[in-house]
Each structure stands twice: as structure tokens, then as C-alpha cells.
Scaffold this motif. Sequence first.
Motif, PDB file in Angstrom:
ATOM      1  N   ARG A   1       0.829  -1.213   0.000  1.00  0.00           N
ATOM      2  CA  ARG A   1       0.000   0.000   0.000  1.00  0.00           C
ATOM      3  C   ARG A   1       0.858   1.255   0.000  1.00  0.00           C
ATOM      4  N   LYS A   2       1.957   1.235   0.721  1.00  0.00           N
ATOM      5  CA  LYS A   2       2.862   2.386   0.751  1.00  0.00           C
ATOM      6  C   LYS A   2       3.440   2.634  -0.649  1.00  0.00           C
ATOM      7  N   ALA A   3       3.819   1.578  -1.343  1.00  0.00           N
ATOM      8  CA  ALA A   3       4.344   1.716  -2.707  1.00  0.00           C
ATOM      9  C   ALA A   3       3.291   2.337  -3.623  1.00  0.00           C
ATOM     10  N   GLN A   4       2.040   1.962  -3.420  1.00  0.00           N
ATOM     11  CA  GLN A   4       0.966   2.539  -4.233  1.00  0.00           C
ATOM     12  C   GLN A   4       0.752   4.006  -3.869  1.00  0.00           C
ATOM     13  N   GLN A   5       0.769   4.335  -2.578  1.00  0.00           N
ATOM     14  CA  GLN A   5       0.612   5.728  -2.148  1.00  0.00           C
ATOM     15  C   GLN A   5       1.724   6.616  -2.704  1.00  0.00           C
ATOM     16  N   GLU A   6       2.919   6.070  -2.781  1.00  0.00           N
ATOM     17  CA  GLU A   6       4.062   6.817  -3.305  1.00  0.00           C
ATOM     18  C   GLU A   6       4.065   6.853  -4.842  1.00  0.00           C
ATOM     19  N   GLN A   7       3.079   6.207  -5.440  1.00  0.00           N
ATOM     20  CA  GLN A   7       2.918   6.127  -6.886  1.00  0.00           C
ATOM     21  C   GLN A   7       4.112   5.452  -7.565  1.00  0.00           C
ATOM     22  N   PHE A   8       4.638   4.418  -6.898  1.00  0.00           N
ATOM     23  CA  PHE A   8       5.712   3.610  -7.477  1.00  0.00           C
ATOM     24  C   PHE A   8       5.145   2.401  -8.200  1.00  0.00           C
ATOM     25  N   ALA A   9       3.990   1.930  -7.738  1.00  0.00           N
ATOM     26  CA  ALA A   9       3.380   0.743  -8.330  1.00  0.00           C
ATOM     27  C   ALA A   9       1.885   0.779  -8.088  1.00  0.00           C
ATOM     28  N   HIS A  10       1.134   0.360  -9.084  1.00  0.00           N
ATOM     29  CA  HIS A  10      -0.306   0.187  -8.934  1.00  0.00           C
ATOM     30  C   HIS A  10      -0.543  -1.310  -8.747  1.00  0.00           C
ATOM     31  N   SER A  11      -0.999  -1.681  -7.552  1.00  0.00           N
ATOM     32  CA  SER A  11      -1.225  -3.092  -7.245  1.00  0.00           C
ATOM     33  C   SER A  11      -2.479  -3.599  -7.937  1.00  0.00           C
ATOM     34  N   LEU A  12      -2.327  -4.683  -8.672  1.00  0.00           N
ATOM     35  CA  LEU A  12      -3.460  -5.307  -9.358  1.00  0.00           C
ATOM     36  C   LEU A  12      -3.937  -6.547  -8.621  1.00  0.00           C
ATOM     37  N   ALA A  13      -2.994  -7.313  -8.076  1.00  0.00           N
ATOM     38  CA  ALA A  13      -3.335  -8.505  -7.294  1.00  0.00           C
ATOM     39  C   ALA A  13      -2.114  -8.888  -6.474  1.00  0.00           C
ATOM     40  N   TRP A  14      -2.358  -9.514  -5.343  1.00  0.00           N
ATOM     41  CA  TRP A  14      -1.250  -9.986  -4.517  1.00  0.00           C
ATOM     42  C   TRP A  14      -1.735 -11.073  -3.568  1.00  0.00           C
ATOM     43  N   VAL A  15      -0.791 -11.856  -3.107  1.00  0.00           N
ATOM     44  CA  VAL A  15      -1.028 -12.819  -2.033  1.00  0.00           C
ATOM     45  C   VAL A  15       0.249 -12.874  -1.197  1.00  0.00           C
ATOM     46  N   VAL A  16       0.066 -12.884   0.113  1.00  0.00           N
ATOM     47  CA  VAL A  16       1.182 -13.039   1.042  1.00  0.00           C
ATOM     48  C   VAL A  16       1.069 -14.438   1.628  1.00  0.00           C
ATOM     49  N   MET A  17       2.031 -15.266   1.307  1.00  0.00           N
ATOM     50  CA  MET A  17       2.096 -16.629   1.819  1.00  0.00           C
ATOM     51  C   MET A  17       3.023 -16.639   3.037  1.00  0.00           C
ATOM     52  N   PRO A  18       3.049 -17.711   3.804  1.00  0.00           N
ATOM     53  CA  PRO A  18       3.902 -17.717   4.990  1.00  0.00           C
ATOM     54  C   PRO A  18       5.381 -17.418   4.709  1.00  0.00           C
ATOM     55  N   ASP A  19       5.896 -17.853   3.544  1.00  0.00           N
ATOM     56  CA  ASP A  19       7.330 -17.672   3.287  1.00  0.00           C
ATOM     57  C   ASP A  19       7.649 -16.948   1.973  1.00  0.00           C
ATOM     58  N   HIS A  20       6.650 -16.355   1.346  1.00  0.00           N
ATOM     59  CA  HIS A  20       6.889 -15.596   0.118  1.00  0.00           C
ATOM     60  C   HIS A  20       5.657 -14.761  -0.239  1.00  0.00           C
ATOM     61  N   PHE A  21       5.830 -13.915  -1.236  1.00  0.00           N
ATOM     62  CA  PHE A  21       4.675 -13.202  -1.759  1.00  0.00           C
ATOM     63  C   PHE A  21       4.734 -13.169  -3.273  1.00  0.00           C
ATOM     64  N   HIS A  22       3.553 -13.009  -3.866  1.00  0.00           N
ATOM     65  CA  HIS A  22       3.388 -12.752  -5.299  1.00  0.00           C
ATOM     66  C   HIS A  22       2.645 -11.425  -5.396  1.00  0.00           C
ATOM     67  N   TRP A  23       3.130 -10.556  -6.278  1.00  0.00           N
ATOM     68  CA  TRP A  23       2.575  -9.201  -6.375  1.00  0.00           C
ATOM     69  C   TRP A  23       2.489  -8.820  -7.842  1.00  0.00           C
ATOM     70  N   LEU A  24       1.280  -8.661  -8.354  1.00  0.00           N
ATOM     71  CA  LEU A  24       1.044  -8.251  -9.732  1.00  0.00           C
ATOM     72  C   LEU A  24       0.864  -6.737  -9.726  1.00  0.00           C
ATOM     73  N   ILE A  25       1.751  -6.039 -10.422  1.00  0.00           N
ATOM     74  CA  ILE A  25       1.757  -4.579 -10.383  1.00  0.00           C
ATOM     75  C   ILE A  25       1.862  -3.977 -11.779  1.00  0.00           C
ATOM     76  N   GLU A  26       1.439  -2.736 -11.867  1.00  0.00           N
ATOM     77  CA  GLU A  26       1.801  -1.891 -13.002  1.00  0.00           C
ATOM     78  C   GLU A  26       2.854  -0.943 -12.458  1.00  0.00           C
ATOM     79  N   LEU A  27       4.047  -1.006 -13.005  1.00  0.00           N
ATOM     80  CA  LEU A  27       5.172  -0.208 -12.524  1.00  0.00           C
ATOM     81  C   LEU A  27       4.974   1.261 -12.880  1.00  0.00           C
ATOM     82  N   GLN A  28       5.317   2.142 -11.936  1.00  0.00           N
ATOM     83  CA  GLN A  28       5.123   3.578 -12.144  1.00  0.00           C
ATOM     84  C   GLN A  28       6.306   4.351 -11.562  1.00  0.00           C
TER      85      GLN A  28
END
Length: 152
Positions: free
Chosen positions: A49-76
Motif C-alpha cells: 500500500r505504501k508503494a501505491q501511495q508513493e505512486q511507485f506501483a499500482h497493485s493489481l493482485a497480490w497474495v502473502v504466503m507464509p514464506d513468500h509473496f506474489h505481487w502483480l503490479i503496473e510499474l510507475q
Amino acid sequence: MTTLPHSNQLRFGRYSQSGQIYLLTAITRDREPAFGRFETGRLVVDAFRKAQQEQFAHSLAWVVMPDHFHWLIELQGIGLSKLMARTKSRTTVTFNRLMQRQGSLWQEGFHDRAIRKEEDLQAVARYIVANPLRAGLVEKIGDYSLWDAVWV
């Protein structure tokens, strides 16, 4: 320190393009299940959310797993490496403070995949958010709280 095989080579040839959609993945050091609790998993969500507020990335989808994450973004307006360094740093600082520990939290490097224009973004998002189902953590995605997608 344990790293993915060839994880140091993930940096070679990396190209960041503003407006491009990427699927990003980061793994905790030694696959530590640091985000197995909702409270700790929210630290990663807050960094997204901080990355989105700073307009670095627009988050499209994500999941936080116990030992990793996947983050679908539009880079900005920032490179992938800098975005991931900030995200990992933020989560490490807050996680270490919360857990009263020191040291690195994440493996070096990260995986990125540029999404081609012809790919179905909603299908990619469904694949991401279904991660807890495939891992056997829940029987229904609604039972897992550390995911989101703009299409929901």
C-alpha cells in the motif's frame, strides 16, 4: 545464507519499464514462515500500500504466503530493483521491530516476469490468489485473508 539457485543471476538483463505490468515474487530467507500469522502478513500488505501511495506501483493482485509473496503490479516511476529493495526493507524493519529480532528477512534477489499484452490479467490474478488453495492452507480462498485483486 541460503538463496535460490542462481538467484544472484536474476538481476542480469532485468529491464524496468514504467507502465509495464509485472508479476513479482520474493522469498523469505531459508523459507522462514515469517508471515504465517495475519499480524505479520499485514506488514507486507502495508508495504504494498505504501508503494501505491508513493505512486511507485499500482497493485493489481497480490497474495502473502507464509514464506513468500506474489505481487502483480503496473510499474510507475521507479525501477523494479528499487521498488523491491524498498518493499523488502520496509517489511524487514517493521518485522524485526515487532518480533524483537535482527538480521535479514528476505533472500537476495527476486523473480520478475513481464506480463505480455495478450495475456489475460484476470487469469494471472486468479492464479496468484489461488496460491493458498494449491498450498493446502485453506479449502476456500475466502478463508485466507492475505490476498486481494482489483477485480474483486
